[in-house]
Every structure is written in structure tokens, then in C-alpha cells.
Write an enzyme that holds these catalytic residues in place. Structure first.
Site, PDB file in Angstrom:
ATOM      1  N   LYS A 196       1.026  -1.144   0.028  1.00 63.89           N
ATOM      2  CA  LYS A 196       0.097   0.011  -0.203  1.00 63.89           C
ATOM      3  C   LYS A 196       0.882   1.258   0.109  1.00 63.89           C
ATOM      4  O   LYS A 196       1.742   1.553   0.916  1.00 63.89           O
ATOM      5  CB  LYS A 196      -0.934  -0.042   1.326  1.00 63.89           C
ATOM      6  N   LYS A 249      -2.097  -1.532  -4.160  1.00 61.59           N
ATOM      7  CA  LYS A 249      -3.141  -0.556  -3.791  1.00 61.59           C
ATOM      8  C   LYS A 249      -2.143   0.629  -3.868  1.00 61.59           C
ATOM      9  O   LYS A 249      -1.424   1.023  -3.130  1.00 61.59           O
ATOM     10  CB  LYS A 249      -3.865  -0.594  -2.690  1.00 61.59           C
TER      11      LYS A 249
HETATM   12  C1  PBG Z   1      -7.657   2.835   5.757  1.00 64.17           C
HETATM   13  C2  PBG Z   1      -7.992   2.843   4.140  1.00 64.17           C
HETATM   14  C3  PBG Z   1      -7.633   3.717   3.246  1.00 64.17           C
HETATM   15  C4  PBG Z   1      -8.141   3.256   2.149  1.00 64.17           C
HETATM   16  C5  PBG Z   1      -8.639   1.984   2.346  1.00 64.17           C
HETATM   17  N1  PBG Z   1      -8.609   1.799   3.712  1.00 64.17           N
HETATM   18  C6  PBG Z   1      -7.244   5.036   3.222  1.00 64.17           C
HETATM   19  C7  PBG Z   1      -5.712   5.385   3.846  1.00 64.17           C
HETATM   20  O1  PBG Z   1      -4.949   4.494   3.886  1.00 64.17           O
HETATM   21  O2  PBG Z   1      -5.734   6.709   3.969  1.00 64.17           O
HETATM   22  C8  PBG Z   1      -8.315   4.148   0.577  1.00 64.17           C
HETATM   23  C9  PBG Z   1      -9.215   3.347  -0.290  1.00 64.17           C
HETATM   24  C10 PBG Z   1      -9.436   4.581  -1.527  1.00 64.17           C
HETATM   25  O3  PBG Z   1      -8.949   5.554  -1.448  1.00 64.17           O
HETATM   26  O4  PBG Z   1     -10.667   4.194  -2.094  1.00 64.17           O
HETATM   27  N2  PBG Z   1      -6.499   2.767   5.932  1.00 64.17           N
END
Ligand code: PBG
Length: 323
Positions: A196, A249
Site C-alpha cells: 500500500k 493499492k
Molecule cells: C484505511 C484505508 C484507506 C483506503 C482503504 N483503507 C485510506 C488510507 O490509507 O488513507 C483507501 C481507499 C480508497 O482511496 O479508495 N487505512
């Protein structure tokens, strides 16, 4: 092989033949629809930066999930907005927490739907970070792990089929696997947000879940966009800790990473076509600059072509209705 004019690539592009030679297709079985439930709402509310995506009251959870399932989408990813936040994010594992209540409703009324729960603290903490914050303002990785264990067990108790840790805490997958097994939830899977990146493409989501950090940013735990070898290491650690799925992601800006991860590991790979990827297409569509449906299908095809088995996308329900 003899070349032009004996070889003409156009022969593949004739109607009917094109379908026969298509290498990658997006199938409804590949898709996961994210859903937001908000403990403070009595009526659905559209998220301004995500046109056509809503936050729903918990009371609507079963109906909303049934709509998605009846459209043909096999799975949802559930996110919650709690009634209140505190320093530890305690509403994330409350028995009557927003996700727990929503998931209970969904699994009771829509038993065929696969329910995946996002497992993180950021929407539940006053500071908006994905873990506990120590006196110096740093996210304390190891102190966070017992909390993630509790969240996992509470989500499994509510009926989650798969939990998806998204906080990028080191060691989280192993701890969660251990906690689930210790409570008899050995059939509940772990879809790890293994790779991520610290991405600007999450902006609209943080509006949706009210989860932007109040100080600093997430670069202390999310990945640097320039790194691929590190991505493989993240993925490898998670496989060893027991992850059933690896996730990359965001998706579109990181197709090379999706491809590398899918090529390297034997577990299924999910890619998250995130809120910013959705918002860009919807905004341009609203301006009349492109067609959101056409570009969404093209995007998902590209994500699958890169090697993703599963795609989490806000376009899932709409696309499946059209596929
Ligand atoms: C929580 C989380 C996030 C997303 C999914 N779970 C946001 C972040 O890390 O700030 C993002 C999903 C999206 O942008 O569609 N940690």
C-alpha cells in the site's frame, strides 16, 4: 513467418474473431464493491468527491448489500464511520460498532455474499492514524498489534468472511491469523493490503470515511511510490505470516507492481482501484471529457491484464449491471 501483405493483424479485429482472441476479460466474479456505513446517519448521503457513491445508515446495510448481490457482484468490502472517535479507536472493535452491526445484518440477510471487512483504526481514532500514537506523535507499530487482533476477532464474530488489514503495521498479518485461529475462526481469510503506497489518490476516500490524519501523514508506514523491490519484500513477509490474498493499492498507477507481485507469488492478488482513480473518471465524465463507463471497463481490463485476480472498485455494481 512471412510478413505484410501476407500477414494482416486486422484479421484478428473482425467482429466475432476479436472475441475469440481476447486474452483478458473482466468477469463479475472478479469484482468487489466497497460499501460505507455511517453510524450517524438515518438517510443515505452522497460523498461529494465520489459522485454516485453514498454513505449509508446501518439500518440499510442488508438492503444495500442485497442490491449489490442481486446485481451480480459476489463480494463487498465494508467500511465504517463510527458514532465517536477516541485515541485508541475503540469503536473499531466494539460489539455494537458500526461495522459489526452492518456485517451482522448483511451476513444474516444476504448469506451468499462474501463479506470482506477493512481492518484499520484510522476512521476510529481522533488523530486519524492507522495505529496508536505515542507521546512523540509517532505511530507505535507494536502497541497497535493487540488492537488489530481485537478488531479482527470482533469482525469475524459479526460474520466477516475475510478481514483486510489496511494499516501497514509490520507483523499485523501474523498476529491477526493467530488471533482468528485462537478464537475458532480458522476459515476466515486474511486479505492483506500488503503493498500500500502513501498515495494522493486516497483523498476522496478520506472524505468518505473522515479518516485524514490530523497531524503528519502516512509516509511513516505506507510505501514510497518509487519502490518495487520493497513491495516484493512486503508481499513475501505477508505470505509467510499467513496472508491468503495479497493486495496492491492503488491499482492504475502501479500496474507494474501488480504484475511483479502476481508473477512472484502463488496466492491470489487483489488490486484496489481506489477513490482517486474513481473520482478522476467521474469528474471528467461530468465535464463531458470522457465516458466513465467506457474508461472504467478499460481500466479494470488493464488491472486484470497486469495480473490481478480480484479488483476492488467503486465501479463494480454499475459495470456488472452492464456486462
Ligand atoms: C484505511 C484505508 C484507506 C483506503 C482503504 N483503507 C485510506 C488510507 O490509507 O488513507 C483507501 C481507499 C480508497 O482511496 O479508495 N487505512
Amino acid at each position: 513467418m512471412s510478413e505484410f501483405p501476407r500477414r494482416r493483424m486486422r484479421r484478428y479485429r473482425r467482429d466475432g474473431v476479436d472475441d475469440m482472441v481476447r486474452e483478458t476479460t473482466v468477469a463479475e466474479d472478479d469484482l468487489v464493491q466497497p460499501l460505507f456505513f455511517d453510524a450517524n446517519l438515518s438517510e443515505a448521503e452522497e460523498i461529494p468527491s465520489m459522485p454516485d457513491v453514498h454513505r449509508h445508515p446501518v439500518e440499510d446495510a442488508a438492503d444495500r448489500a442485497a442490491e449489490v448481490y442481486d446485481a451480480g457482484v459476489p463480494a463487498v468490502m465494508v467500511f465504517g464511520v463510527p458514532e465517536e472517535k477516541d485515541a485508541e479507536g475503540s469503536r473499531a472493535w466494539a460489539e455494537e460498532g458500526v461495522v459489526q452491526r452492518s456485517v451482522r445484518e448483511i451476513s444474516e440477510h444476504v448469506p451468499g455474499l462474501v463479506v470482506i471487512t477493512d481492518l484499520c483504526l484510522c476512521a476510529y481514532t481522533t488523530h486519524g492514524h492507522c495505529g496508536l500514537v505515542d507521546d512523540s506523535g509517532r505511530v507505535d507499530n507494536d502497541a497497535t498489534l493487540p488492537y488489530l487482533r481485537n478488531v479482527a476477532v470482533s469482525q469475524a464474530e459479526a460474520g466477516a468472511d475475510v478481514v483486510a488489514p489496511s494499516g501497514m503495521m509490520d507483523g499485523a498479518v501474523g498476529e491477526i491469523r493467530d488471533a482468528l485461529d485462537g478464537h475458532g475462526y480458522d476459515e476466515v481469510g486474511v486479505m492483506s493490503y500488503s503493498v500500500k503506497y502513501a498515495s494522493g489518490f486516497y483523498g476522496p476516500f478520506r472524505d468518505a470515511q473522515d479518516s485524514a490524519p490530523s497531524h503528519g501523514d502516512r509516509t511513516g508506514y505506507q510505501m514510497d511510490p518509487g519502490n518495487t523491490r520493497e513491495a516484493l519484500m512486503e508481499a513475501r513477509l505477508d505470505v509467510r505470516e499467513g496472508a491468503d490474498w495479497l493486495m496492491v493499492k492503488p491499482a492504475l498507477p502501479y500496474l507494474d507492481v501488480v504484475s511483479d507481485v502476481a508473477g512472484e507469488f502463488d496466492v491470489p492478488v487483489a488490486a484496489y482501484n481506489v477513490s482517486g482513480e474513481y473520482a478522476m473518471l467521474k469528474a471528467a465524465d461530468q465535464e463531458g471529457w470522457l465516458d466513465a463507463e467506457e474508461t472504467a471497463l478499460e481500466s479494470l481490463t488493464a488491472i486484470k491484464r497486469a495480473g490481478a485476480d480480484t479488483v476492488i472498485t467503486y465501479f463494480a455494481e454499475d459495470l456488472v449491471r452492464k456486462l
